[in-house]
Design a protein around this motif. Sequence first.
Motif, PDB file in Angstrom:
ATOM      1  N   GLN A 236     -10.430  -1.917   6.980  1.00 34.74           N
ATOM      2  CA  GLN A 236      -9.847  -2.322   5.706  1.00 34.74           C
ATOM      3  C   GLN A 236     -10.812  -3.238   4.989  1.00 34.74           C
ATOM      4  O   GLN A 236     -11.215  -4.285   5.521  1.00 34.74           O
ATOM      5  CB  GLN A 236      -8.517  -3.056   5.904  1.00 34.74           C
TER       6      GLN A 236
ATOM      7  N   TYR B 175      -8.868   2.306  11.896  1.00 39.41           N
ATOM      8  CA  TYR B 175      -9.138   2.179  10.472  1.00 39.41           C
ATOM      9  C   TYR B 175      -9.954   0.907  10.245  1.00 39.41           C
ATOM     10  O   TYR B 175      -9.881  -0.044  11.012  1.00 39.41           O
ATOM     11  CB  TYR B 175      -7.839   2.019   9.677  1.00 39.41           C
TER      12      TYR B 175
ATOM     13  N   PHE C 144      -8.151  -2.058  12.112  1.00 37.63           N
ATOM     14  CA  PHE C 144      -6.783  -1.837  12.559  1.00 37.63           C
ATOM     15  C   PHE C 144      -6.716  -0.609  13.453  1.00 37.63           C
ATOM     16  O   PHE C 144      -7.309   0.434  13.158  1.00 37.63           O
ATOM     17  CB  PHE C 144      -5.850  -1.612  11.369  1.00 37.63           C
TER      18      PHE C 144
ATOM     19  N   PHE D 133       0.832  -1.193   0.000  1.00 41.79           N
ATOM     20  CA  PHE D 133       0.000   0.000   0.000  1.00 41.79           C
ATOM     21  C   PHE D 133       0.871   1.250   0.000  1.00 41.79           C
ATOM     22  O   PHE D 133       1.839   1.347   0.760  1.00 41.79           O
ATOM     23  CB  PHE D 133      -0.900   0.030   1.239  1.00 41.79           C
TER      24      PHE D 133
ATOM     25  N   LEU E 101     -10.108   5.761   7.483  1.00 42.97           N
ATOM     26  CA  LEU E 101     -10.073   6.218   8.865  1.00 42.97           C
ATOM     27  C   LEU E 101     -11.486   6.325   9.430  1.00 42.97           C
ATOM     28  O   LEU E 101     -12.368   6.953   8.831  1.00 42.97           O
ATOM     29  CB  LEU E 101      -9.376   7.574   8.948  1.00 42.97           C
TER      30      LEU E 101
ATOM     31  N   TRP F 213      -4.696   6.590   1.723  1.00 41.08           N
ATOM     32  CA  TRP F 213      -4.189   5.309   1.250  1.00 41.08           C
ATOM     33  C   TRP F 213      -4.620   4.993  -0.165  1.00 41.08           C
ATOM     34  O   TRP F 213      -5.739   5.316  -0.583  1.00 41.08           O
ATOM     35  CB  TRP F 213      -4.704   4.186   2.158  1.00 41.08           C
ATOM     36  N   GLY F 214      -3.730   4.300  -0.891  1.00 40.61           N
ATOM     37  CA  GLY F 214      -4.117   3.676  -2.136  1.00 40.61           C
ATOM     38  C   GLY F 214      -4.826   2.358  -1.851  1.00 40.61           C
ATOM     39  O   GLY F 214      -4.857   1.883  -0.717  1.00 40.61           O
ATOM     40  N   ALA F 215      -5.381   1.761  -2.912  1.00 42.16           N
ATOM     41  CA  ALA F 215      -6.165   0.528  -2.755  1.00 42.16           C
ATOM     42  C   ALA F 215      -5.295  -0.714  -2.657  1.00 42.16           C
ATOM     43  O   ALA F 215      -5.798  -1.790  -2.329  1.00 42.16           O
ATOM     44  CB  ALA F 215      -7.150   0.386  -3.906  1.00 42.16           C
ATOM     45  N   GLY F 216      -4.015  -0.578  -2.965  1.00 36.97           N
ATOM     46  CA  GLY F 216      -3.097  -1.698  -2.791  1.00 36.97           C
ATOM     47  C   GLY F 216      -2.776  -2.432  -4.072  1.00 36.97           C
ATOM     48  O   GLY F 216      -3.553  -2.429  -5.039  1.00 36.97           O
TER      49      GLY F 216
ATOM     50  N   GLN G 190      -4.540  12.155   9.377  1.00 36.70           N
ATOM     51  CA  GLN G 190      -4.668  10.824   8.818  1.00 36.70           C
ATOM     52  C   GLN G 190      -3.721  10.622   7.648  1.00 36.70           C
ATOM     53  O   GLN G 190      -3.208  11.558   7.054  1.00 36.70           O
ATOM     54  CB  GLN G 190      -6.094  10.583   8.353  1.00 36.70           C
TER      55      GLN G 190
ATOM     56  N   GLY H 141     -10.303  -3.515  -2.057  1.00 35.52           N
ATOM     57  CA  GLY H 141     -10.453  -2.443  -3.029  1.00 35.52           C
ATOM     58  C   GLY H 141     -10.481  -1.044  -2.456  1.00 35.52           C
ATOM     59  O   GLY H 141     -10.562  -0.070  -3.210  1.00 35.52           O
ATOM     60  N   HIS H 142     -10.394  -0.926  -1.121  1.00 36.02           N
ATOM     61  CA  HIS H 142     -10.487   0.404  -0.506  1.00 36.02           C
ATOM     62  C   HIS H 142      -9.241   0.802   0.272  1.00 36.02           C
ATOM     63  O   HIS H 142      -9.189   1.896   0.816  1.00 36.02           O
ATOM     64  CB  HIS H 142     -11.679   0.466   0.442  1.00 36.02           C
ATOM     65  N   GLY H 143      -8.259  -0.027   0.355  1.00 37.02           N
ATOM     66  CA  GLY H 143      -7.146   0.318   1.215  1.00 37.02           C
ATOM     67  C   GLY H 143      -7.635   0.429   2.650  1.00 37.02           C
ATOM     68  O   GLY H 143      -8.500  -0.329   3.086  1.00 37.02           O
ATOM     69  N   LEU H 144      -7.111   1.402   3.380  1.00 37.57           N
ATOM     70  CA  LEU H 144      -7.550   1.638   4.747  1.00 37.57           C
ATOM     71  C   LEU H 144      -8.335   2.945   4.794  1.00 37.57           C
ATOM     72  O   LEU H 144      -7.942   3.932   4.169  1.00 37.57           O
ATOM     73  CB  LEU H 144      -6.365   1.719   5.700  1.00 37.57           C
TER      74      LEU H 144
END
Lengths: 116, 114
Positions: B37, B35, B90, A91, B45, A106-109, A103, B40-43
């Motif tokens: 998870q 967070y 998380f 990520f 908050l 984040w990207g989606a990975g 905060q 498709g969305h990452g993390l």
Amino acid sequence: AQTVTQSQPEMSVQEAETVTLSCTYDTSESDYYLFWYKQPPSRQMILVIRQEAYKQQNATENRFSVNFQKAAKSFSLKISDSQLGDAAMYFCAYRTPMDSNYQLIWGAGTKLIIKP
Amino acid sequence: DAGITQSPRHKVTETGTPVTLRCHQTENHRYMYWYRQDPGHGLRLIHYSYGVKDTDKGEVSDGYSVSRSKTEDFLLTLESATSSQTSVYFCAIRPGTSGTYEQYFGPGTRLTVT
């Protein structure tokens, strides 16, 4: 609003070879920080590498290095000499000190598969 | 190891029941985060805290509340769990001495709402 995009949902590489994971971001800020995190099957989120935007030199941590191109808003991760233990989700994340929410964005990975 | 634990690590609960997840840290960090998870969305908050009794909402706070009565504990409560809250949760901390704002994460809690 800041956004982080990882355009590769999945990548694969042969063991011992080099792979590059892409990350682009959108921001109007000039001062910010970028991170790559690794999430192996154990689910633990592990910080791999960080880059401060004001630093021109690309960060390096052992086999992991970044190609930071500020003007292009690109922050790719290069993994050299890939090992089976590198298999994980990766990520990309962004943070600006101006963000009062504290905060990370984040990207989606990207799922990285290592072929033995 | 940032000394962060989460409990429980896994939980299955029924729709409509309240659920509380606990994050515990041993190093007196000021900033703590929750967070979720999802694929498709990452993390994303949910809530964060910048001190005892100082908390604020993140981008996906609806249906969640938090409390922080001690520096070491940050609790996340689902008042009435829904299936859309099935996720991996998380907890994270940011060391106050870090000038680069990285965060360190607990091991996660897998919550299933049936």
